[in-house]
Design an enzyme around this catalytic site. Structure first.
Site, PDB file in Angstrom:
ATOM      1  CB  CYS A   1      82.612 -90.527  63.852  1.00  0.00           C
ATOM      2  SG  CYS A   1      80.783 -90.032  64.140  1.00  0.00           S
TER       3      CYS A   1
ATOM      4  CG  HIS B   1      83.486 -93.981  63.570  1.00  0.00           C
ATOM      5  ND1 HIS B   1      82.441 -94.355  64.623  1.00  0.00           N
ATOM      6  CD2 HIS B   1      81.742 -94.033  62.804  1.00  0.00           C
ATOM      7  CE1 HIS B   1      81.456 -94.020  64.811  1.00  0.00           C
ATOM      8  NE2 HIS B   1      81.190 -93.514  63.964  1.00  0.00           N
TER       9      HIS B   1
ATOM     10  CG  ASN C   1      77.535 -93.738  65.301  1.00  0.00           C
ATOM     11  OD1 ASN C   1      78.619 -93.637  65.466  1.00  0.00           O
ATOM     12  ND2 ASN C   1      77.462 -93.576  63.574  1.00  0.00           N
TER      13      ASN C   1
HETATM   14  C1  LIG Z   1      71.036 -92.947  56.757  1.00  0.00           C
HETATM   15  C2  LIG Z   1      71.507 -94.532  56.368  1.00  0.00           C
HETATM   16  C3  LIG Z   1      71.606 -95.980  56.504  1.00  0.00           C
HETATM   17  C4  LIG Z   1      70.223 -94.382  54.688  1.00  0.00           C
HETATM   18  O1  LIG Z   1      70.451 -95.480  53.856  1.00  0.00           O
HETATM   19  P1  LIG Z   1      70.129 -95.263  52.148  1.00  0.00           P
HETATM   20  O2  LIG Z   1      70.483 -96.622  52.193  1.00  0.00           O
HETATM   21  O3  LIG Z   1      71.373 -94.139  52.230  1.00  0.00           O
HETATM   22  O4  LIG Z   1      68.988 -94.731  52.294  1.00  0.00           O
HETATM   23  P2  LIG Z   1      68.461 -93.919  51.223  1.00  0.00           P
HETATM   24  O5  LIG Z   1      68.134 -92.591  52.547  1.00  0.00           O
HETATM   25  O6  LIG Z   1      68.955 -93.102  50.411  1.00  0.00           O
HETATM   26  O7  LIG Z   1      66.824 -93.843  51.741  1.00  0.00           O
HETATM   27  C5  LIG Z   1      66.518 -94.437  50.305  1.00  0.00           C
HETATM   28  C6  LIG Z   1      65.397 -94.848  51.148  1.00  0.00           C
HETATM   29  O8  LIG Z   1      64.757 -95.495  52.902  1.00  0.00           O
HETATM   30  C7  LIG Z   1      64.216 -94.541  53.781  1.00  0.00           C
HETATM   31  N1  LIG Z   1      64.031 -94.472  54.895  1.00  0.00           N
HETATM   32  C8  LIG Z   1      65.388 -94.081  55.738  1.00  0.00           C
HETATM   33  N2  LIG Z   1      65.526 -94.051  56.895  1.00  0.00           N
HETATM   34  C9  LIG Z   1      64.348 -95.281  56.390  1.00  0.00           C
HETATM   35  C10 LIG Z   1      64.141 -96.199  58.049  1.00  0.00           C
HETATM   36  N3  LIG Z   1      64.871 -96.242  59.551  1.00  0.00           N
HETATM   37  N4  LIG Z   1      63.245 -97.809  58.235  1.00  0.00           N
HETATM   38  C11 LIG Z   1      62.656 -97.326  56.604  1.00  0.00           C
HETATM   39  N5  LIG Z   1      62.981 -96.733  55.678  1.00  0.00           N
HETATM   40  C12 LIG Z   1      63.198 -95.475  56.041  1.00  0.00           C
HETATM   41  C13 LIG Z   1      64.270 -93.252  53.391  1.00  0.00           C
HETATM   42  O9  LIG Z   1      62.855 -92.582  53.450  1.00  0.00           O
HETATM   43  C14 LIG Z   1      64.421 -93.332  51.569  1.00  0.00           C
HETATM   44  O10 LIG Z   1      62.813 -93.860  51.206  1.00  0.00           O
HETATM   45  P3  LIG Z   1      62.104 -92.908  49.778  1.00  0.00           P
HETATM   46  O11 LIG Z   1      63.656 -93.540  48.993  1.00  0.00           O
HETATM   47  O12 LIG Z   1      61.068 -93.310  49.623  1.00  0.00           O
HETATM   48  O13 LIG Z   1      62.654 -91.373  50.331  1.00  0.00           O
HETATM   49  C15 LIG Z   1      72.999 -94.288  54.950  1.00  0.00           C
HETATM   50  O14 LIG Z   1      72.783 -93.163  54.374  1.00  0.00           O
HETATM   51  C16 LIG Z   1      73.962 -94.109  56.393  1.00  0.00           C
HETATM   52  O15 LIG Z   1      74.043 -94.986  57.107  1.00  0.00           O
HETATM   53  N6  LIG Z   1      74.279 -93.010  56.171  1.00  0.00           N
HETATM   54  C17 LIG Z   1      75.346 -92.833  56.866  1.00  0.00           C
HETATM   55  C18 LIG Z   1      75.505 -92.174  57.739  1.00  0.00           C
HETATM   56  C19 LIG Z   1      76.143 -92.176  59.203  1.00  0.00           C
HETATM   57  O16 LIG Z   1      77.123 -92.580  59.114  1.00  0.00           O
HETATM   58  N7  LIG Z   1      75.846 -91.567  60.355  1.00  0.00           N
HETATM   59  C20 LIG Z   1      77.084 -90.773  60.992  1.00  0.00           C
HETATM   60  C21 LIG Z   1      78.735 -90.208  60.312  1.00  0.00           C
HETATM   61  S1  LIG Z   1      79.799 -90.680  61.453  1.00  0.00           S
END
Ligand SMILES: CC(C)(COP(=O)(O)OP(=O)(O)OC[C@H]1O[C@@H](n2cnc3c(N)ncnc32)[C@H](O)[C@@H]1OP(=O)(O)O)[C@@H](O)C(=O)NCCC(=O)NCCS
Length: 329
Positions: free
Chosen positions: A113, A255, A284
């Site tokens: 990224c 980004h 993204n």
């Molecule tokens: C991936 C991301 C959106 C997840 O959001 P979050 O608030 O951290 O959520 P969590 O990972 O803590 O998950 C919370 C819950 O939502 C659930 N969940 C994850 N994806 C889901 C989806 N698409 N729909 C519904 N629920 C979802 C998880 O399973 C978890 O459930 P649980 O509590 O029963 O285990 C977030 O962590 C993120 O954007 N991270 C950065 C990723 C990124 O930028 N990557 C590229 C880097 S450049």
């Protein structure tokens, strides 16, 4: 020595749209969760016969046409991507051939990224060193090819697109062009976001395919925390060492990984009102987010000649980069 400036911009977004409602039919998710947790409403997906170089070529053609520059005048092509058509030849070679850029050399730059910010900086130094007059920087990724559409935690995040910028010498005294860059890699974060198989460590085999190791694997919350902190730190350091404050910044073009990452970093930088967010439309797109967001900033009248623009990114690796430019057109 000449300074380098960005003189044109071209983008390519595949026409097919994958909405949150479409994803609801594919995995256990819902539009409300995706919008609240990521800010994404839809993303574009390339058709099966379209590869990264195809999108890169379209974006490059658009950037060259906008400036009226024939491909034969391009000295170097840098393609920033983690989804090349194949390991080799590089995507840059495929783009060079399709464009007919007979005077160019080039290479692929792998920084996930942060790729486009790294590519811009590399081009600025090639041009600033006086050896190159026209460098094409292209960010292109077909993430849909390495995303597991059974994994709800990653498949909602990514989309496909390409963007290109042309970098040329900044002549004259108007101060436009490249100012500075802050970069850092931290390989200790490598396990939090990666595509484990397919390389020399874990070559393709029936096992790697069965275990779904040719897809993106990530620990979302680790990446989230790191991205907010590092985007803020890189941006602050850049301003501080150039004797600037946030008041000097016309627009932050970050980004686009997650709307909440961007908002948190922008708030800490004091740039909430002057930050471009377009993740709702594209998701993204990895190396393509910054040119797509720059295009939107120009179209919305939020980026004009003379404005100070900050680009900032954090990506897999980890990679971190931020740069400052005085916008030139
Ligand atoms: C991936 C991301 C959106 C997840 O959001 P979050 O608030 O951290 O959520 P969590 O990972 O803590 O998950 C919370 C819950 O939502 C659930 N969940 C994850 N994806 C889901 C989806 N698409 N729909 C519904 N629920 C979802 C998880 O399973 C978890 O459930 P649980 O509590 O029963 O285990 C977030 O962590 C993120 O954007 N991270 C950065 C990723 C990124 O930028 N990557 C590229 C880097 S450049």
């Amino acid at each position: 020595m000449p300074k380098a400036k960005i003189t044109s911009l071209g983008c390519y977004v595949p026409p097919r749209v994958l909405t949150n409602q479409d994803l609801e039919k594919m995995v256990e998710t819902n539009d409300k969760w995706i919008v609240e947790r990521t800010g994404i409403r839809e993303r574009h997906i390339a058709d099966a016969n379209v590869a990264t170089s195809d999108m890169a070529i379209e974006a490059a053609r658009c950037a060259l046409a906008q400036r009226g520059v024939p491909a034969t005048e391009v000295n170097a092509i840098i393609v920033c991507t983690v989804t090349p058509d194949m390991f080799f030849p590089s995507t840059a070679c495929l783009v060079q051939n399709a464009l007919g850029a007979r005077g160019a050399w080039g290479f692929d730059l792998v920084a996930a990224c942060s790729g486009f910010v790294y590519g811009l900086t590399t081009a600025a130094h090639l041009v600033g060193g006086g050896t190159h007059k026209k460098v094409l920087v292209i960010g292109a990724d077909t993430m849909s090819r390495i995303i597991d559409y059974q994994d709800r935690a990653t498949c909602v995040l990514f989309g496909d697109a390409a963007g290109a910028m042309l970098i040329e010498p900044a002549e004259g005294e108007d101060g436009s062009g490249f100012i500075d860059f802050v970069g850092e890699v931290d390989g200790s974060g490598g396990d939090f976001l990666k595509m484990p198989a397919g390389g020399s460590r874990m070559p393709p085999s029936h096992e790697t395919v069965d275990q779904r190791l040719h897809y993106v694997h990530q620990d979302g919350s680790q990446v989230f925390k790191y991205a907010v902190r590092k985007m803020y730190e890189a941006g602050s350091e850049l301003l501080q060492r150039n004797g600037l404050t946030t008041d000097d910044v016309g627009i932050l073009i970050p980004h686009q990984a997650n709307g909440r990452i961007i908002s948190a970093a922008a708030e800490r930088l004091g740039l909430t009102q002057r930050t471009l967010i377009n993740i709702d439309k594209y998701g993204n797109t990895v190396a393509a987010t910054i040119p797509l967001a720059t295009r939107d900033a120009i179209q919305q009248g939020r980026l004009k000649r003379g404005d100070l623009v900050m680009f900032a990114a954090v990506g897999a690796g980890y990679t971190v980069g931020a740069s400052l430019w005085r916008w030139a057109y």
